[in-house]
Design an enzyme around this catalytic site. Structure first.
Site, mmCIF file in Angstrom:
data_model
loop_
_atom_site.group_PDB
_atom_site.id
_atom_site.type_symbol
_atom_site.label_atom_id
_atom_site.label_comp_id
_atom_site.label_asym_id
_atom_site.label_seq_id
_atom_site.Cartn_x
_atom_site.Cartn_y
_atom_site.Cartn_z
ATOM 1 N N LYS A 1 27.664 31.618 55.645
ATOM 2 C CA LYS A 1 28.872 31.436 54.841
ATOM 3 C C LYS A 1 29.997 30.911 55.727
ATOM 4 O O LYS A 1 30.258 31.459 56.806
ATOM 5 C CB LYS A 1 29.301 32.771 54.218
ATOM 6 C CG LYS A 1 30.719 32.776 53.642
ATOM 7 C CD LYS A 1 31.150 34.171 53.219
ATOM 8 C CE LYS A 1 32.647 34.239 52.907
ATOM 9 N NZ LYS A 1 33.088 35.588 52.493
ATOM 10 N N TRP B 1 29.889 33.456 45.631
ATOM 11 C CA TRP B 1 30.693 34.135 44.599
ATOM 12 C C TRP B 1 31.975 34.749 45.150
ATOM 13 O O TRP B 1 32.488 35.718 44.598
ATOM 14 C CB TRP B 1 29.861 35.219 43.883
ATOM 15 C CG TRP B 1 28.534 34.732 43.429
ATOM 16 C CD1 TRP B 1 28.293 33.842 42.420
ATOM 17 C CD2 TRP B 1 27.251 35.071 43.961
ATOM 18 N NE1 TRP B 1 26.949 33.612 42.297
ATOM 19 C CE2 TRP B 1 26.283 34.365 43.221
ATOM 20 C CE3 TRP B 1 26.819 35.920 44.984
ATOM 21 C CZ2 TRP B 1 24.922 34.460 43.483
ATOM 22 C CZ3 TRP B 1 25.460 36.023 45.239
ATOM 23 C CH2 TRP B 1 24.537 35.301 44.502
ATOM 24 N N HIS B 2 32.528 34.163 46.185
ATOM 25 C CA HIS B 2 33.755 34.697 46.778
ATOM 26 C C HIS B 2 34.942 33.781 46.502
ATOM 27 O O HIS B 2 35.851 33.653 47.324
ATOM 28 C CB HIS B 2 33.581 34.895 48.292
ATOM 29 C CG HIS B 2 32.541 35.917 48.644
ATOM 30 N ND1 HIS B 2 32.107 36.126 49.937
ATOM 31 C CD2 HIS B 2 31.850 36.786 47.857
ATOM 32 C CE1 HIS B 2 31.180 37.084 49.940
ATOM 33 N NE2 HIS B 2 31.013 37.491 48.693
ATOM 34 N N TYR B 3 34.937 33.138 45.351
ATOM 35 C CA TYR B 3 36.030 32.225 45.009
ATOM 36 C C TYR B 3 37.328 33.011 44.778
ATOM 37 O O TYR B 3 37.313 34.173 44.371
ATOM 38 C CB TYR B 3 35.672 31.387 43.781
ATOM 39 C CG TYR B 3 35.170 32.163 42.600
ATOM 40 C CD1 TYR B 3 36.044 32.647 41.641
ATOM 41 C CD2 TYR B 3 33.809 32.413 42.424
ATOM 42 C CE1 TYR B 3 35.594 33.370 40.551
ATOM 43 C CE2 TYR B 3 33.341 33.126 41.335
ATOM 44 C CZ TYR B 3 34.240 33.604 40.407
ATOM 45 O OH TYR B 3 33.790 34.325 39.326
ATOM 46 N N HIS B 4 38.445 32.354 45.039
ATOM 47 C CA HIS B 4 39.749 33.022 44.977
ATOM 48 C C HIS B 4 40.840 31.969 44.816
ATOM 49 O O HIS B 4 40.579 30.773 44.864
ATOM 50 C CB HIS B 4 39.977 33.847 46.246
ATOM 51 C CG HIS B 4 39.764 33.077 47.516
ATOM 52 N ND1 HIS B 4 38.510 32.854 48.044
ATOM 53 C CD2 HIS B 4 40.626 32.451 48.350
ATOM 54 C CE1 HIS B 4 38.609 32.143 49.151
ATOM 55 N NE2 HIS B 4 39.879 31.874 49.353
#
Length: 589
Positions: free
Chosen positions: A422, A523-526
């Protein structure tokens, strides 16, 4: 998908629920939805905003019963009346949510009732957002790790309160993982590859290799943010499930627009109004996530004026920054073949490098009879990537056709696991826009993966490190496979990483091309509601009164190697801050 569970497993689910629902509810412990204050939205008695009295108004209305919303609601209910509105159902009786072994099935479920709502970014990468009480903690890989001290300092949070808020979460739902042989091989290989020192089991974000926490217990049962509601005051909290908020209602007569309530729709399609009390401290708090929160603000009239007017949305406040600064951390993977059966494991070991990449691993999600010919773990086409497919060909129908065809893929092709890389603190930035005024439809979001050369550079460095890890003797000894060349590993990954992406001839020669062609999400969108542009440092929405945002949409980077710990902590932290500001020492916390 639930058809794979027979009567015996259903009984196990019931027993599990009976065992892990918190004891603090006493005789009211067992309830249809887990807690006595959780009810269907249709049970709501809706007053008119114009005729509201103190008896049917709330001190706080929280939109979104997710990773931040649940701890926030539990905390605020200690002193004030709270209404928590969640568009999905409960996680407690859903075996695809509850059991680690079914992690991939929920993510691959694209049905309207799924706890996971898929969305496809305009980049072509399939992604997921939660649609269930507990939010992302109900559908994620469960890894629990705190943010770095640098992150806490950067966002300006009170370090003392932060260090009180993390343990509040941890003592209720966090566990030490049941360490697997695959994860042990990852640990030893990372250390041999120079990702040192070994920091043991710790929640802290420290350079080197460590084992983190998990919200899965030793029996493989998930414990979500929804269980943090166990600490709520049941007399002051109402949680409505299947309550889809349509918009925030404002009084625009004063100097500034003032939030006065919300309009939501129940599971039968009937609309209701929920109203705030007249106290100046009462608030609507939006906790619907990095996609849901900017979408909700825009649907309610707060956002770029021109974009709102195109959809005939009455403009309450022109703010061009709503929906801007969207970021997703790109992930790429290397497939690790194995000549022995590999047990299922999600993220347990992590390598935190000074190069700006994190190395993690998962294994065994192609082993079960229910999934071997249907789903291939977190690298499934259903939840993986379509980044180079022409836009007109990116469709759910195309994915379904591929699912049907891949039933003929040999089992042996997917035995093993994956090592994940990542890119931390991605510099590539995108945006979010409304496509219509239906809140149940996903907005259009663009992440612009690898548009910044620094992200691509770090991806290449990450893949090189992953290859080094896979080629170590610890892995070859564990998998009983001969050491493979870099080209072989890349070629295997391109084949095992089942997707609809056309393979480029130079993928095994160019790591840059490999990164671009095999990018998926972690899935760590912000982003979308950044501090200083959309909200104040106290997370109050700028330019309006009695409206606050508490979720990852305010982040400019994803905290730690996984954000869920910090988002849950944030819910508790902001709840305590609000109570202390309003009550002082009388808050008692």
């Amino acid at each position: 998908m639930a058809t794979t569970f027979g009567a015996v497993k259903f009984c196990l689910v019931v027993l599990c629920l009976w065992n892990f629902l918190p004891p603090c509810q006493g005789k009211l412990n067992w309830h249809e939805y887990g807690y006595p204050f959780i009810k269907k939205a249709s049970s709501f008695s809706s007053p008119s905003i114009s005729t509201t009295s103190l008896n049917n108004a709330y001190d706080y209305i929280i939109l979104g019963g997710g990773t931040a919303g649940c701890p926030l609601a539990a905390t605020l209910s200690q002193n004030f009346s709270v209404l928590l509105l969640e568009r999905g159902g409960v996680p407690f009786s859903n075996p695809n949510v509850t059991f680690l072994s079914n992690f991939h099935i929920t993510l691959a479920d694209t049905s309207p009732s799924s706890a996971s709502q898929y969305f496809i970014s305009t980049d072509g990468v399939l992604n997921a957002r939660a649609r269930v009480l507990g939010g992302g903690s109900s559908i994620n890989a469960g890894f629990y790790t705190r943010a770095s001290t640098r992150f806490i300092e950067k966002v300006g949070w009170d370090a003392k309160l932060v260090n009180e808020s993390y343990p509040w979460v941890e003592k209720q739902i966090v566990h030490r993982p049941k360490f697997s042989g695959y994860q042990r091989a990852v640990r030893e290989s990372l250390l041999d590859s120079g990702v040192s020192p070994f920091n043991g089991f710790t929640y802290d974000h420290i350079y080197g290799t460590k084992v983190g926490g998990t919200i899965f217990d030793r029996f493989g049962r998930r414990h979500t943010a929804a269980e943090l509601l166990a600490t709520a005051n049941p007399d002051k909290l109402t949680v409505l499930i299947y309550a889809t908020v349509q918009k925030i209602v404002f009084d625009t007569k004063g100097e500034k627009p003032r939030a006065v309530g919300v309009i939501f729709q129940d599971e039968n399609g009937k609309q209701h109004e929920a109203v705030l009390g007249n106290d100046k401290h009462s608030e609507v708090i939006v906790s619907t996530g990095a996609l849901g929160t900017p979408q909700m603000l825009m649907l309610s009239g707060i956002g770029p004026k021109a974009e709102l007017q195109k959809l005939n949305i009455s403009v309450v406040l022109d703010n061009p920054f709503v929906g801007k600064g969207m970021v997703d951390n790109p992930m790429n993977t290397i497939y690790v073949p194995s000549n022995r059966p590999v047990k299922q494991s999600l993220i347990q070991t992590v390598g935190i490098t000074k190069k700006g990449v994190f190395i993690e691993a998962s294994s065994g999600f192609s082993q079960s009879n229910s999934s071997i010919h249907c789903h291939h773990g977190i690298l499934s086409a259903e939840i993986g990537q379509l980044s180079t497919i022409p836009p007109k060909q990116r469709s759910i129908e195309a994915v379904k056709a591929f699912i049907k065809n891949k039933r003929d893929v040999p089992i042996e092709a997917f035995r093993g696991g994956f090592i994940l890389s990542k890119v931390a603190n991605a510099w590539s930035v995108g945006d979010l826009k409304l496509v219509n005024t239906n809140v149940e439809d996903n907005p259009a979001v663009t992440f612009n993966y690898f548009s910044h050369p620094y992200d691509l550079q770090r991806c290449v460095e990450g893949i090189r490190l992953v290859i080094k890890v896979v080629q170590s003797e610890h892995f070859t000894n564990y998998t009983k496979c001969k050491r493979k060349t870099t080209e072989d590993l890349l070629d295997l990954s391109l084949k095992a990483n089942v997707n609809l992406i056309p393979k480029h001839a130079n993928d095994t020669k160019s790591l840059e091309q490999f990164c671009k062609d095999t990018v998926i999400t972690i899935w760590h969108y912000h982003g979308g509601c950044h501090v200083g542009k959309v909200v104040s440092p106290e997370h109050m929405v700028l330019g309006v009164e009695r409206l606050r945002v508490v979720d990852g949409s305010t982040f400019s980077e994803s905290p730690g190697t996984n954000p869920q710990a910090t988002v849950m902590m944030m819910g508790r932290y902001m709840g305590v801050k609000i109570l202390r500001h309003r009550l002082g020492k009388l808050a008692g916390i």
